[in-house]
Design a protein around this motif. Sequence first.
Motif, PDB file in Angstrom:
ATOM      1  N   ALA A 272      -5.925  55.773  29.452  1.00 45.46           N
ATOM      2  CA  ALA A 272      -5.853  55.726  27.983  1.00 45.46           C
ATOM      3  C   ALA A 272      -4.848  56.738  27.460  1.00 45.46           C
ATOM      4  CB  ALA A 272      -7.233  55.979  27.386  1.00 45.46           C
ATOM      5  N   LEU A 273      -4.840  57.942  28.040  1.00 45.04           N
ATOM      6  CA  LEU A 273      -3.857  58.952  27.649  1.00 45.04           C
ATOM      7  C   LEU A 273      -2.441  58.454  27.907  1.00 45.04           C
ATOM      8  CD1 LEU A 273      -3.019  61.860  26.834  1.00 45.04           C
ATOM      9  CD2 LEU A 273      -3.321  62.489  29.241  1.00 45.04           C
ATOM     10  N   ALA A 274      -2.225  57.826  29.052  1.00 44.17           N
ATOM     11  CA  ALA A 274      -0.888  57.319  29.383  1.00 44.17           C
ATOM     12  C   ALA A 274      -0.444  56.251  28.395  1.00 44.17           C
ATOM     13  CB  ALA A 274      -0.886  56.769  30.808  1.00 44.17           C
ATOM     14  N   GLY A 275      -1.327  55.291  28.110  1.00 42.52           N
ATOM     15  CA  GLY A 275      -0.951  54.199  27.215  1.00 42.52           C
ATOM     16  C   GLY A 275      -0.744  54.652  25.783  1.00 42.52           C
ATOM     17  N   VAL A 276      -1.704  55.402  25.249  1.00 47.85           N
ATOM     18  CA  VAL A 276      -1.611  55.852  23.856  1.00 47.85           C
ATOM     19  C   VAL A 276      -0.482  56.865  23.686  1.00 47.85           C
ATOM     20  CG1 VAL A 276      -2.829  57.058  22.008  1.00 47.85           C
ATOM     21  CG2 VAL A 276      -4.031  55.369  23.407  1.00 47.85           C
ATOM     22  N   GLY A 277      -0.355  57.794  24.627  1.00 49.12           N
ATOM     23  CA  GLY A 277       0.708  58.804  24.533  1.00 49.12           C
ATOM     24  C   GLY A 277       2.093  58.185  24.538  1.00 49.12           C
ATOM     25  N   LEU A 278       2.319  57.211  25.428  1.00 51.02           N
ATOM     26  CA  LEU A 278       3.627  56.562  25.475  1.00 51.02           C
ATOM     27  C   LEU A 278       3.867  55.726  24.226  1.00 51.02           C
ATOM     28  CD1 LEU A 278       6.230  55.934  26.981  1.00 51.02           C
ATOM     29  CD2 LEU A 278       5.020  54.117  28.204  1.00 51.02           C
ATOM     30  N   ALA A 279       2.842  55.026  23.745  1.00 49.70           N
ATOM     31  CA  ALA A 279       2.999  54.204  22.541  1.00 49.70           C
ATOM     32  C   ALA A 279       3.365  55.072  21.332  1.00 49.70           C
ATOM     33  CB  ALA A 279       1.713  53.430  22.269  1.00 49.70           C
ATOM     34  N   LEU A 280       2.697  56.203  21.147  1.00 52.51           N
ATOM     35  CA  LEU A 280       3.014  57.091  20.031  1.00 52.51           C
ATOM     36  C   LEU A 280       4.424  57.657  20.160  1.00 52.51           C
ATOM     37  CD1 LEU A 280      -0.356  59.038  19.626  1.00 52.51           C
ATOM     38  CD2 LEU A 280       0.558  57.206  18.173  1.00 52.51           C
ATOM     39  N   ALA A 281       4.847  57.942  21.381  1.00 53.52           N
ATOM     40  CA  ALA A 281       6.203  58.457  21.597  1.00 53.52           C
ATOM     41  C   ALA A 281       7.242  57.404  21.222  1.00 53.52           C
ATOM     42  CB  ALA A 281       6.379  58.866  23.055  1.00 53.52           C
TER      43      ALA A 281
ATOM     44  N   VAL B  10       2.479  49.196  38.208  1.00 49.08           N
ATOM     45  CA  VAL B  10       3.534  48.745  37.300  1.00 49.08           C
ATOM     46  C   VAL B  10       3.933  49.893  36.371  1.00 49.08           C
ATOM     47  CG1 VAL B  10       3.984  47.305  35.273  1.00 49.08           C
ATOM     48  CG2 VAL B  10       3.064  46.271  37.342  1.00 49.08           C
ATOM     49  N   THR B  11       2.944  50.578  35.822  1.00 43.35           N
ATOM     50  CA  THR B  11       3.218  51.712  34.936  1.00 43.35           C
ATOM     51  C   THR B  11       3.985  52.808  35.664  1.00 43.35           C
ATOM     52  OG1 THR B  11       1.161  51.244  33.749  1.00 43.35           O
ATOM     53  CG2 THR B  11       2.165  53.407  33.407  1.00 43.35           C
ATOM     54  N   GLU B  12       3.511  53.148  36.860  1.00 42.33           N
ATOM     55  CA  GLU B  12       4.146  54.220  37.628  1.00 42.33           C
ATOM     56  C   GLU B  12       5.576  53.868  38.027  1.00 42.33           C
ATOM     57  OE1 GLU B  12       3.333  56.520  41.888  1.00 42.33           O
ATOM     58  OE2 GLU B  12       1.680  55.536  40.832  1.00 42.33           O
ATOM     59  N   GLY B  13       5.770  52.656  38.549  1.00 39.01           N
ATOM     60  CA  GLY B  13       7.099  52.257  39.006  1.00 39.01           C
ATOM     61  C   GLY B  13       8.091  52.094  37.876  1.00 39.01           C
ATOM     62  N   ALA B  14       7.648  51.499  36.780  1.00 41.18           N
ATOM     63  CA  ALA B  14       8.555  51.263  35.656  1.00 41.18           C
ATOM     64  C   ALA B  14       9.022  52.575  35.037  1.00 41.18           C
ATOM     65  CB  ALA B  14       7.875  50.393  34.598  1.00 41.18           C
ATOM     66  N   MET B  15       8.141  53.561  34.967  1.00 45.58           N
ATOM     67  CA  MET B  15       8.538  54.847  34.401  1.00 45.58           C
ATOM     68  C   MET B  15       9.603  55.517  35.266  1.00 45.58           C
ATOM     69  SD  MET B  15       7.063  55.157  31.571  1.00 45.58           S
ATOM     70  CE  MET B  15       7.669  56.811  31.311  1.00 45.58           C
TER      71      MET B  15
ATOM     72  N   GLY C  65      10.341  46.756  26.170  1.00 48.48           N
ATOM     73  CA  GLY C  65      10.022  46.838  27.586  1.00 48.48           C
ATOM     74  C   GLY C  65       9.135  48.036  27.894  1.00 48.48           C
ATOM     75  N   MET C  66       9.457  49.194  27.299  1.00 52.14           N
ATOM     76  CA  MET C  66       8.624  50.373  27.499  1.00 52.14           C
ATOM     77  C   MET C  66       7.263  50.215  26.814  1.00 52.14           C
ATOM     78  SD  MET C  66      10.355  52.318  29.440  1.00 52.14           S
ATOM     79  CE  MET C  66       9.674  53.971  29.312  1.00 52.14           C
ATOM     80  N   ALA C  67       7.224  49.442  25.710  1.00 53.45           N
ATOM     81  CA  ALA C  67       5.932  49.154  25.079  1.00 53.45           C
ATOM     82  C   ALA C  67       5.042  48.351  26.029  1.00 53.45           C
ATOM     83  CB  ALA C  67       6.141  48.392  23.770  1.00 53.45           C
ATOM     84  N   ALA C  68       5.658  47.479  26.826  1.00 57.11           N
ATOM     85  CA  ALA C  68       4.888  46.737  27.821  1.00 57.11           C
ATOM     86  C   ALA C  68       4.324  47.668  28.888  1.00 57.11           C
ATOM     87  CB  ALA C  68       5.768  45.666  28.466  1.00 57.11           C
ATOM     88  N   VAL C  69       5.044  48.748  29.192  1.00 54.69           N
ATOM     89  CA  VAL C  69       4.538  49.741  30.143  1.00 54.69           C
ATOM     90  C   VAL C  69       3.295  50.423  29.565  1.00 54.69           C
ATOM     91  CG1 VAL C  69       5.070  51.858  31.402  1.00 54.69           C
ATOM     92  CG2 VAL C  69       6.834  50.107  31.106  1.00 54.69           C
ATOM     93  N   ALA C  70       3.362  50.775  28.272  1.00 57.33           N
ATOM     94  CA  ALA C  70       2.193  51.376  27.624  1.00 57.33           C
ATOM     95  C   ALA C  70       1.015  50.407  27.637  1.00 57.33           C
ATOM     96  CB  ALA C  70       2.538  51.779  26.193  1.00 57.33           C
ATOM     97  N   ALA C  71       1.296  49.128  27.400  1.00 63.43           N
ATOM     98  CA  ALA C  71       0.226  48.128  27.409  1.00 63.43           C
ATOM     99  C   ALA C  71      -0.385  47.987  28.801  1.00 63.43           C
ATOM    100  CB  ALA C  71       0.776  46.787  26.940  1.00 63.43           C
TER     101      ALA C  71
END
Length: 396
Positions: free
Chosen positions: A283-292, A223-228, A361-367
């Motif tokens: 964790a890097l993917a989720g936290v990095g995207l959330a901070l961005a 889901v993370t990979e496809g949504a991005m 929606g992008m926050a859901a990707v981070a989650a």
Amino acid sequence: MFRVHDPFLRAQLAIAALFCSLGFQYATWASRIPAIKAQLGLTAAEVGVLLMATGVGAAVSFPLVTLLMNRLGARRLALLSALCLALLLFALAAAPNYPTALVVMGVDGVLVGALNVAMNAQGAALEARHRRHAMAKLHATFSAGSLAAAVLASAVTAVTPAVTAHFAVAAAVLLLLVGCAGPGLLAEEQPAAAPKERQGRRRWALPSRLTLWMCCAMAFGTVTEGAMNDWSALYLKDVAKASAQLAPMGIAVVSGVMVLARLFADGWRGRWGDGTVVRAGSALAGVGLALALLSGGAVPALIGFACVGLGIAAVTPCVYVAAAGQGARALTLVAAMGTLGLLAGPPFIGFLANAVGLAWGMAAVAASALVVTLCSTRIRWPSRSTPAAAAAGEPA
């Protein structure tokens, strides 16, 4: 004729040809969706259903693929499904109407599910036999196949707009890849026969808790990979207010960093272990995207997208190896969940964005990336010294 004498490298190149063929076949027909839409006179909604038909076919292929894996083995199933995927391009180009195209795309999904399971079983068996990590590089060749298909589509359409001509050239490339893969694939090693009563109980047993955790990790990882891939450019344009020239860089950053990371990820696996790589990466993917997202702006967004590409790159290769260690049935179910997440995730993010905005929606990707981190703590990962259990990791 040039021949590779190293057994590991020979098998790795053969399996890589399968990964490349799957990415090439997918990107080939995806690149001609506008032409197919015009040829069949479809609406945007009908195109959406046509795309979902592939995901539905892959998701429901689990029982059939499990049966075929047990009957044919990973090597023969991989070659058969890859050959059929090449020929299926002609059926799609010749589809006279929308219902026929739906059937063709549904069959495509089943074949994609079969090849996905078989080639990952071969990859896990390669690691088990030679005690060397290879799965991440194999997944990188999938992306390389997609890139090659996009370049070919651009070149062929510059000469002729005919879909049939394009698909004929693409099918020839796919057949060449299948021919290159055949001689180097790993031979099947059948385990000792079990009593019929025990086989029957295992065939109808419910998935184990470990398998369900792997399914969850695979689904949210894809889901993370496809949504991005599907929403990064739109986020840059509509939310981060990036220029029209900068907006496409979202996809380029995610894809480029992911391919680069997969080329090095096998070394990381050997040094730190699959579990550590998956936990730290997700964790890097989720936290990095959330901070961005919290920072706002185009530059922080691109940095966050790079974190996602870097962190999520090794998730699917590692989960496939862990699933292969549990047998063909677990691998098939995990692969089906991965395909479902890859194809169903982006539409879900779209529905969420329509309701509350693309930023959420992008926050859901981070989650979803952080959910992978949680799931990874419940998975029994192979040790660094033994990439997969030799007996369990072999194709059934």
